[in-house]
Design a protein around this motif. Structure first.
Motif, PDB file in Angstrom:
ATOM      1  N   LYS A  89       0.487  -1.511  -0.038  1.00 47.07           N
ATOM      2  CA  LYS A  89      -0.262   0.016   0.284  1.00 47.07           C
ATOM      3  C   LYS A  89       0.994   1.095  -0.020  1.00 47.07           C
ATOM      4  CE  LYS A  89      -3.188  -2.884   2.877  1.00 47.07           C
ATOM      5  NZ  LYS A  89      -4.435  -2.552   3.685  1.00 47.07           N
ATOM      6  N   GLN A  90       1.721   1.048   0.339  1.00 49.77           N
ATOM      7  CA  GLN A  90       2.992   2.810   0.504  1.00 49.77           C
ATOM      8  C   GLN A  90       4.649   1.299   0.005  1.00 49.77           C
ATOM      9  OE1 GLN A  90       1.972   4.279   4.665  1.00 49.77           O
ATOM     10  NE2 GLN A  90       1.188   5.604   3.876  1.00 49.77           N
ATOM     11  N   TYR A 108       6.909   3.843  -7.049  1.00 47.97           N
ATOM     12  CA  TYR A 108       5.103   2.849  -7.298  1.00 47.97           C
ATOM     13  C   TYR A 108       4.267   3.967  -6.381  1.00 47.97           C
ATOM     14  CZ  TYR A 108       7.666  -1.007 -10.175  1.00 47.97           C
ATOM     15  OH  TYR A 108       8.515  -1.288 -10.605  1.00 47.97           O
ATOM     16  N   LYS A 109       3.601   3.951  -6.443  1.00 49.15           N
ATOM     17  CA  LYS A 109       2.585   4.551  -5.617  1.00 49.15           C
ATOM     18  C   LYS A 109       1.948   3.282  -4.437  1.00 49.15           C
ATOM     19  CE  LYS A 109       3.519   8.737  -6.547  1.00 49.15           C
ATOM     20  NZ  LYS A 109       4.192   9.691  -5.987  1.00 49.15           N
ATOM     21  N   ALA A 130       0.841   0.839  -9.379  1.00 47.77           N
ATOM     22  CA  ALA A 130       0.371   2.823  -9.500  1.00 47.77           C
ATOM     23  C   ALA A 130       1.292   3.159  -9.361  1.00 47.77           C
ATOM     24  CB  ALA A 130      -0.857   2.249  -8.241  1.00 47.77           C
ATOM     25  N   ASN A 132       0.805   6.298  -9.893  1.00 45.18           N
ATOM     26  CA  ASN A 132      -0.211   7.818  -9.742  1.00 45.18           C
ATOM     27  C   ASN A 132      -1.299   7.321  -9.068  1.00 45.18           C
ATOM     28  OD1 ASN A 132      -2.869   7.969 -11.134  1.00 45.18           O
ATOM     29  ND2 ASN A 132      -1.917   7.906 -13.144  1.00 45.18           N
ATOM     30  N   GLU A 133      -1.956   8.756  -8.302  1.00 45.61           N
ATOM     31  CA  GLU A 133      -2.549   8.733  -7.242  1.00 45.61           C
ATOM     32  C   GLU A 133      -4.087   7.728  -7.868  1.00 45.61           C
ATOM     33  OE1 GLU A 133      -3.480   9.328  -4.003  1.00 45.61           O
ATOM     34  OE2 GLU A 133      -0.722   9.050  -4.396  1.00 45.61           O
ATOM     35  N   GLU A 134      -4.924   8.427  -8.816  1.00 38.34           N
ATOM     36  CA  GLU A 134      -5.902   7.622  -8.950  1.00 38.34           C
ATOM     37  C   GLU A 134      -5.556   5.973  -9.460  1.00 38.34           C
ATOM     38  OE1 GLU A 134      -8.168   7.631 -13.677  1.00 38.34           O
ATOM     39  OE2 GLU A 134      -7.497   9.803 -12.393  1.00 38.34           O
ATOM     40  N   GLN A 135      -4.368   5.588  -9.909  1.00 39.62           N
ATOM     41  CA  GLN A 135      -4.235   4.144  -9.485  1.00 39.62           C
ATOM     42  C   GLN A 135      -4.300   3.856  -8.541  1.00 39.62           C
ATOM     43  OE1 GLN A 135      -1.022   4.630 -12.487  1.00 39.62           O
ATOM     44  NE2 GLN A 135      -2.572   3.572 -14.371  1.00 39.62           N
ATOM     45  N   ARG A 136      -3.706   4.455  -7.805  1.00 39.49           N
ATOM     46  CA  ARG A 136      -3.545   3.654  -6.483  1.00 39.49           C
ATOM     47  C   ARG A 136      -4.399   3.731  -5.458  1.00 39.49           C
ATOM     48  NH1 ARG A 136      -3.014   5.577  -0.900  1.00 39.49           N
ATOM     49  NH2 ARG A 136      -1.571   4.726  -0.116  1.00 39.49           N
ATOM     50  N   GLU A 137      -5.507   4.735  -5.946  1.00 36.01           N
ATOM     51  CA  GLU A 137      -6.732   4.797  -5.045  1.00 36.01           C
ATOM     52  C   GLU A 137      -7.923   3.607  -5.837  1.00 36.01           C
ATOM     53  OE1 GLU A 137      -8.094   6.204  -2.817  1.00 36.01           O
ATOM     54  OE2 GLU A 137      -6.210   7.233  -2.613  1.00 36.01           O
TER      55      GLU A 137
END
Length: 191
Positions: A89-90, A108-109, A130, A132-137
């Motif tokens: 996740k992080q 990596y995000k 992911a 970027n943040e959109e992919q991470r979400e």
């Protein structure tokens, strides 16, 4: 397949495929098509790594690195060794990431790394990545379903590898049988 926890159960013993014999190379074109289909549907990047840490297939920014060995690949190494999937996740802050020179500064995000396995032999990994943040979400919303999905895609790729190997064996056996038939014909003509 359950997601690996770093200090949970001891790692299961799995055989890592012989480094000289890259089984995924046989299905790299099919793997690329599968990666592209997954990326299109999920809007997540996908990479497929062999047991030598060479990127066999990839989408998005990693597509340009197909055929190149990963410089670090700490999580992929872990999955190759344990045979268990991992959800990070992080990145850079996970226990597996601590030995990496990019620890705490990972590009990596978030990502899910899943083993590609044939008969208890780990031949590579497939990852949902992911950048970027959109992919991470997207990854964080429903990780259990994504892990199940990527597991099915891992089975599909592994089945394709096995299918190619079985077909290659059939060709060898057919050629051997033809050679026997030809030599019998020659022997009958000589009499």
């Amino acid at each position: 397949m359950p997601v690996a926890e770093v200090n949970a159960d001891p790692p299961i013993k799995v055989k890592i495929s012989n480094g000289n014999k890259n089984r995924l190379e046989k299905v790299k074109d099919k793997s690329q098509k599968i990666a592209e289909a997954i990326a299109t549907v999920l809007n997540i990047e996908v990479e497929i790594i062999d047991n030598n840490l060479v990127r066999i297939a990839g989408t998005g920014i990693v597509r340009n690195d197909i055929g190149i060995r990963l410089l670090r690949g700490m999580v992929n190494k872990h999955v190759l060794k344990t045979g268990k999937s991992v959800f990070i996740k992080q990145p850079g802050f996970h226990k597996i990431c601590q030995e990496c020179p990019l620890s705490e500064h990972c590009f990596y995000k978030a990502y899910i790394v899943y083993p590609l396995e044939i008969e208890k032999e780990i031949i590579g990994t497939i990852s949902l990545v992911a950048f970027n943040e959109e992919q991470r979400e997207t990854l964080l919303k429903n990780p259990e379903s994504l892990i199940e999905f990527i597991g099915r895609m891992a089975e599909l790729i592994s089945t394709k590898v096995l299918e190619m190997e079985v077909n290659a064996e059939k060709i060898v056996v057919a050629n051997e049988l033809q050679a026997i038939v030809d030599s019998v014909d020659e022997g009958v003509m000589a009499i």
